[in-house]
Design an enzyme around this catalytic site. Structure first.
Site, PDB file in Angstrom:
ATOM      1  N   GLU A 166       0.843  -1.212   0.000  1.00 10.84           N
ATOM      2  CA  GLU A 166       0.000   0.000   0.000  1.00 10.84           C
ATOM      3  C   GLU A 166       0.875   1.258   0.000  1.00 10.84           C
ATOM      4  OE1 GLU A 166      -4.030  -1.222   2.423  1.00 10.84           O
ATOM      5  OE2 GLU A 166      -2.107  -1.424   3.448  1.00 10.84           O
ATOM      6  N   GLU A 217      20.765   7.618  29.400  1.00  6.48           N
ATOM      7  CA  GLU A 217      20.493   6.929  28.137  1.00  6.48           C
ATOM      8  C   GLU A 217      21.798   6.490  27.502  1.00  6.48           C
ATOM      9  OE1 GLU A 217      18.319   9.177  25.266  1.00  6.48           O
ATOM     10  OE2 GLU A 217      20.036  10.409  24.718  1.00  6.48           O
ATOM     11  N   LYS A 228      25.078   6.047  25.252  1.00  5.20           N
ATOM     12  CA  LYS A 228      25.915   6.959  24.485  1.00  5.20           C
ATOM     13  C   LYS A 228      26.107   6.298  23.127  1.00  5.20           C
ATOM     14  CE  LYS A 228      30.045   9.754  24.772  1.00  5.20           C
ATOM     15  NZ  LYS A 228      30.605   9.576  23.456  1.00  5.20           N
ATOM     16  N   LYS A 233      31.686   5.508  30.551  1.00  7.05           N
ATOM     17  CA  LYS A 233      32.025   4.597  29.455  1.00  7.05           C
ATOM     18  C   LYS A 233      32.043   3.139  29.912  1.00  7.05           C
ATOM     19  CE  LYS A 233      33.283   7.395  26.014  1.00  7.05           C
ATOM     20  NZ  LYS A 233      34.611   7.386  25.482  1.00  7.05           N
ATOM     21  N   CYS A 292      64.000   2.562   5.437  1.00  9.78           N
ATOM     22  CA  CYS A 292      65.171   3.047   4.689  1.00  9.78           C
ATOM     23  C   CYS A 292      66.424   2.229   4.968  1.00  9.78           C
ATOM     24  CB  CYS A 292      65.412   4.515   5.004  1.00  9.78           C
ATOM     25  SG  CYS A 292      66.021   4.774   6.672  1.00  9.78           S
TER      26      CYS A 292
END
Ligand code: IVH
Length: 666
Positions: free
Chosen positions: A37, A115, A117, A316, A412
């Site tokens: 639809e 909430e 992260k 964290k 090198c």
């Protein structure tokens, strides 16, 4: 027959219907019609747009897929700076934050809004008259890039708000992200197409938003969560964050369903642990929780540093780890010749990211962790930092081989040296060793240095490889024809490269010093040097003892500077830079013995900017008013400092006068 007027009416109706179903589907997860639809409505709408292209409305769902290819993103100043968040990485750091907040608010327990992260790309969304007017990236927090075209392609984001209760102008803040499964899907496609893959979902989201072709962003199924507003008094009468989020959700903005109010330390920590346990089951990456004071009216009292507000903290999750095998060890050469051993791993997935290399830091670390080739090791990954090895799994140890200290530079081949009193081994062939040249030019153009915007590291590497440049001053001698020798570089890019190079010629003394890449001269030491030497000629002529009079410069750094400046090639390079038109703005090094305090908000400057510039004029910026203060720089909404200054009869200047004062400094 349908008149044109009727068709346009129908067209508008279809837009409303489809936008509503988009919202139900993408934001509320509760579709009311079948896909078939929906498709019917959509194709009807497209048919009308095909017949009446002049009538296409920017609110039409078809217009989310932009088609205009941009040249580059415009830079836009944020009305309110986009700050970052302070971090807590363990329970005691978080508890400390909670305790301090309670003390400031004079409460036993502060209600926090919690909430996830989201590990994505920060975005600021400006709505004017109910329409999404601008979407701006964070940039450096003060100035971001206009990515409106790309953000418009995010299907769950309402482009129009019909509710009449919203203010004429408001700014939301959110995070653009991509689901883990879409990340894998897109990377698999990129692998098949032989294209470069993205190393994690966040890079993919950010890379998609920063594509000049909006069709790419549109194809990536990006999502967004709104997590706040730019100013907490934007919505009249809403003084709690949870109510604000409910209000935004009712308007149709996607907000996260895992948010929660916590009322004391115990419930806060419990929620953190619960979410940590659930982390893997959430379809998108989260790297911790954000806790913020729910009572918005307390934000001015809690305040902010120049970098982060004090009304919120990011707690964290612990770095995630995985067990894998070290197949080999290779060696990387850094900008100043330091050799870093790197573990080449059996590829392992850590929290949605494929990891096949980890830094071993240095040889003393290898020894102390007792790491060998063929060992099984736990690899840790936290956010953006390069993964590293936490520990060896001794139970799985078999056929191990010792990791040898290389005798010669992997690039090198010159003989390596161990610097006295240091752990590092170094390649001293700084002028000829390719990775060192590459890294020093990359450092030179970086943001904190000459800030040559838009030229990527790969372009620099290619320019060196094709022998077009070999030192930093060569950049200012580049011509269009030089860039044309590079693979796949278009006219537009070349034009932008040359423009950026030209623009970078105006530079402050401290940035110029930093750009030189002298060993151990970081941006702080470069600032000190710029304060104590009047100009580049004076710096070139300085002695070791002159240098040691500079604050923050010790004998070792002084020695590094002298060695650098005594080198003929380096001096030649500096003189060439100047002869190619580098124009250095000098810092006034003389102190005027005046102290300044800053309060309130400013329309055109961040606090950091004012502090930086005013220090260049020789003022000392202090944080509190006392009898010794000479001047208060006062913005809008000043704090208690204004009253104190009034009481003490201290001179006050406002933004206009400040602008005049600062106009001397670039
Ligand atoms: S609140 C002053 N909530 O994290 C900033 N930020 O490290 C207040 N972020 O730039 C931000 N998820 O873009 C908040 N649920 C969330 C978030 C969140 C991700 C980002 C945000 C910010 C960065 C700071």
């Amino acid at each position: 027959m349908n008149s044109k007027k009727n068709i346009i009416k129908k067209y508008q109706k279809l837009i409303t219907i489809i936008n509503r179903h988009n919202l139900l589907y993408h934001t509320y997860d509760s579709p009311e019609i079948t896909d078939k639809e929906y498709d019917q409505f959509y194709s009807e709408l497209k048919q009308i747009e095909k017949e009446y292209p002049n009538q296409i409305d920017s609110n039409s769902p078809t217009q989310r897929v932009g088609s205009l290819l941009l040249d580059q993103f415009d830079k836009i100043k944020h009305d309110t700076p986009m700050l970052s968040l302070s971090n807590a990485s363990n329970e005691s750091e978080f508890s400390e934050y909670y305790k301090k907040t309670n003390i400031t608010l004079n409460r036993d327990n502060t209600v926090l809004f919690a909430e996830p992260k989201f590990d994505g790309l920060a975005i600021s969304l400006l709505y004017i008259n109910g329409n999404l007017s601008k979407a701006i990236t964070r940039g450096d927090g003060l100035i971001g890039e206009d990515v409106t075209q790309n953000v418009r392609t995010i299907k769950s984001l309402p482009l129009t708000i019909t509710d009449k209760n919203v203010p004429k102008k408001f700014t939301l803040r959110g995070e653009v992200f991509i689901d883990k499964k879409d990340f894998n899907k897109i990377n698999n496609i990129l692998i098949k197409e032989n294209e470069k893959t993205y190393s994690n979902p966040r890079n993919l989201a950010s890379g998609s938003i920063r594509q000049l072709d909006p069709n790419i962003a549109a194809s990536r199924n990006l999502k967004i969560f709104i997590h706040g507003v730019a100013n907490y008094n934007q919505f009249d009468g809403i003084i709690e964050h949870d109510k604000l989020m409910r209000f935004l959700s009712d308007l149709g903005f996607p907000v996260n369903k895992y948010s929660k109010l916590t009322t004391n330390l115990k419930s806060t920590l419990r929620y953190f642990n619960d979410m940590n346990a659930m982390r893997e089951d959430i379809p998108y990456e989260i790297d911790g929780l954000v806790f913020r004071v729910n009572d918005l009216s307390k934000y001015p009292l809690l305040g902010a540093t120049s970098k982060a507000p004090k009304w919120a903290i990011a707690y964290k999750f612990r770095a995630q780890e995985a067990l894998t095998k070290i197949n080999d060890v290779t060696y990387q050469v850094g900008r100043t010749g330091t050799i870093t051993p790197v573990a080449e791993l059996e590829t392992v997935n850590i929290a949605g990211v494929n990891v096949s290399r980890a830094t071993l830091h240095n040889f003393s670390e290898i020894k102390s962790k007792d790491i060998h080739i063929n060992d099984y090791v736990y690899v840790k990954r936290a956010g953006d930092v390069i993964p590293d090895i936490d520990r060896v799994e001794l139970k799985k140890r078999k056929n191990i081989k010792k990791i040898k200290v290389p005798k010669e530079c992997p690039s090198c081949k010159s003989i390596l040296f161990k610097v006295e009193n240091q752990i590092a081994y170094k390649c001293l062939n700084s002028k000829k060793c390719k990775p060192q040249i590459e890294q020093s030019i990359i450092h030179f153009i970086s943001r904190k240095a000459m800030n040559i915007v838009g030229i990527g590291n790969q372009t620099i590497i290619e320019l060196i490889k094709k022998n077009i440049i070999s030192k930093t001053s060569d950049l200012y001698n580049l011509k269009k024809s030089d860039f044309e020798k590079l693979d796949r570089v278009g006219e537009k890019s070349i034009y932008n490269y040359l423009k950026s190079i030209e623009k970078s010629k105006n530079v402050t003394f401290n940035k110029f010093i930093y750009a030189l890449g002298i060993k151990e001269v970081g941006d702080a030491s470069a600032k000190s040097l710029a304060q104590s030497f009047s100009n580049i000629e004076e710096l070139l002529a300085c002695s070791n003892s002159d240098l040691q009079k500079t604050s923050d410069i010790g004998p070792i750094v002084a020695e590094n500077i002298i060695n650098y400046l005594n080198d003929r090639d380096n001096r030649d390079n500096i003189l060439k830079l100047i002869s190619y038109g580098i124009s250095i703005t000098y810092t006034k090094q003389t102190s005027n013995n005046k102290t300044i305090v800053i309060t309130g908000q400013f329309d055109n400057y961040s606090r950091e900017e004012i502090t930086d510039k005013i220090s260049m004029l020789g003022y000392k910026v202090t944080s509190s008013i006392s009898k010794k203060t000479n001047l208060l720089v006062c913005g809008s909404k000043p704090g208690s400092k204004k009253k104190k200054a009034d009481d003490l009869g201290i001179e006050i200047i406002y933004e206009d006068e400040l602008s005049k004062l600062l106009s001397e400094v670039h």
